[in-house]
Design an enzyme around this catalytic site. Structure first.
Site, PDB file in Angstrom:
ATOM      1  CB  CYS A  56      46.847  40.614  38.547  1.00 53.35           C
ATOM      2  SG  CYS A  56      46.372  41.922  39.695  1.00 53.35           S
ATOM      3  CB  CYS A 111      48.563  44.006  38.622  1.00 51.71           C
ATOM      4  SG  CYS A 111      48.096  42.958  39.981  1.00 51.71           S
ATOM      5  CG  ASP A 112      49.384  43.239  34.717  1.00 54.59           C
ATOM      6  OD1 ASP A 112      50.181  43.994  35.306  1.00 54.59           O
ATOM      7  OD2 ASP A 112      49.479  42.005  34.735  1.00 54.59           O
TER       8      ASP A 112
END
Ligand code: NAP
Length: 319
Positions: A146, A149-150
């Site tokens: 992701c 997200c990261d």
């Protein structure tokens, strides 16, 4: 066939609902909106996250009505608010076991048990893994599924992206906000992604491509330091130092819960053109039942159709 004795019983009485929706991505929340407006007072269980996979996308540019694009999480939130406005309940809970052998259907969840006169399955899909040495051990330590997200953790670092589809390119483009370089490793010499994303990726100075190559190992101890590459044409192997490996190689539908109960094809729940599954009163929508389109707009459409059909079903069969 499902056996109720195979799952532990709960002490509380099951909650009865007219329409239970499993999953709260674009399909589930659109189903919740339509079922709520039909006064079915639906309950939608979120599973692991509200908004489904769309919520993990930084910007969605192809959902109609948002000419400038809309944040994935924001869109999920808007879907939820709109469904709730008409009486849908969205609950943070996950189905653990289902019994579809008779109506009302029974669904055991993390928090209790439901009986439902109709069921809409919109459990979505999960990202595929490369299944290479080091991948599991280094997930969260350099390996990710992701970008949204990261990505932030890879500010001023080098990352590698695996895959050649829309997700790989969209995420690679997003990662250029943080990383100094993004190297896309693709197993063929042609991308699967759509033309606009291909053009954007090819024109981005931070993005490079390694063609006809697969990643055979994620290398590192405490954190990822490199990936091992293999040229599929020559067989030659090499190491590519990197801080991050982002894997976007497609998805597998989350349908294990329904195996042996609903008819499936290649892991997807089989539905007719009105979202009916093989069991009357059970409908499916979104990526768990869509091997073809997998778009936010098509999932939302399937969800609406499933709820309309559930409404007709309950009118005809009671509940
Ligand atoms: P996808 O279209 O199935 O693409 C998967 C990519 O990963 C392909 O390039 C495939 O290679 C590669 N791949 C698969 N297994 C692999 C393996 N074991 N090792 C190395 N490479 C592997 O998946 P996706 O990109 O996640 O997209 C899924 C669906 O969502 C698609 O329908 C897509 O259009 C849609 N989507 C749309 C948007 C958008 O419209 N903006 C954004 C994201 C996703 P091959 O090409 O050789 O098969």
């Amino acid at each position: 066939m499902f056996n109720l004795s195979s799952i532990p019983t709960t002490t509380t009485e099951p909650r009865h609902v007219k329409a239970l929706i499993l999953g709260a991505g674009p399909a589930g929340l659109s189903a919740a909106l339509y079922a709520a407006r039909a006064d079915l007072q639906p309950v939608a269980l979120t599973g692991t996250q509200i908004g489904g996979q769309a919520a993990l996308t930084h910007t969605i540019e192809n959902y109609p009505g948002f000419p400038e694009g809309v944040g994935g999480a924001e869109l999920g939130d808007l879907f939820k608010k709109q469904a709730e406005r008409f009486g849908a309940t969205v609950e943070f809970d996950s189905a653990q076991a289902v019994d579809l052998s008779q109506r009302p259907f029974r669904v055991r969840t993390d928090n209790g048990e439901f009986t439902a006169d109709s069921l809409i399955v919109s459990t979505g899909a999960s990202p595929n893994k490369l299944n290479i040495p080091g991948e599991a051990e280094l997930t969260g330590r350099g390996v990710s599924y992701c970008g949204t997200c990261d990505g932030w953790f890879f500010k001023d670092k080098k990352v590698v992206v695996a895959g050649g589809g829309d997700s790989a390119l969209e995420e690679a483009l997003f990662l250029t906000r943080f990383a100094t370089s993004v190297t896309i490793v693709h197993r063929r010499d042609a991308l699967r992604a759509g033309a606009i994303l291909q053009k954007r990726a090819q024109e981005n100075p931070k993005i490079g491509f390694i063609w006809n190559t697969v990643i055979t190992e994620a290398v590192g101890g405490e954190k990822l330091v490199a990936v091992k590459l293999k040229d599929v044409q020559t067989g030659s192997e090499s190491d590519l130092p990197t801080d991050g490996l982002f894997i976007f190689i497609g998805h597998t539908p989350n349908t294990q819960l329904f195996e042996g109960q609903l008819e499936m094809q290649d892991g997807y729940i089989k539905v007719d053109d009105r979202m009916h599954t093989s069991i009357p009163g059970v409908f499916a929508a979104g990526e768990s039942a869509d091997p073809h389109f997998k778009q936010v707009v098509t999932s939302a459409g399937m969800g609406a159709a499933a709820a309309i059909e559930a409404t007709h079903f309950l009118e005809a069969h009671g509940g």
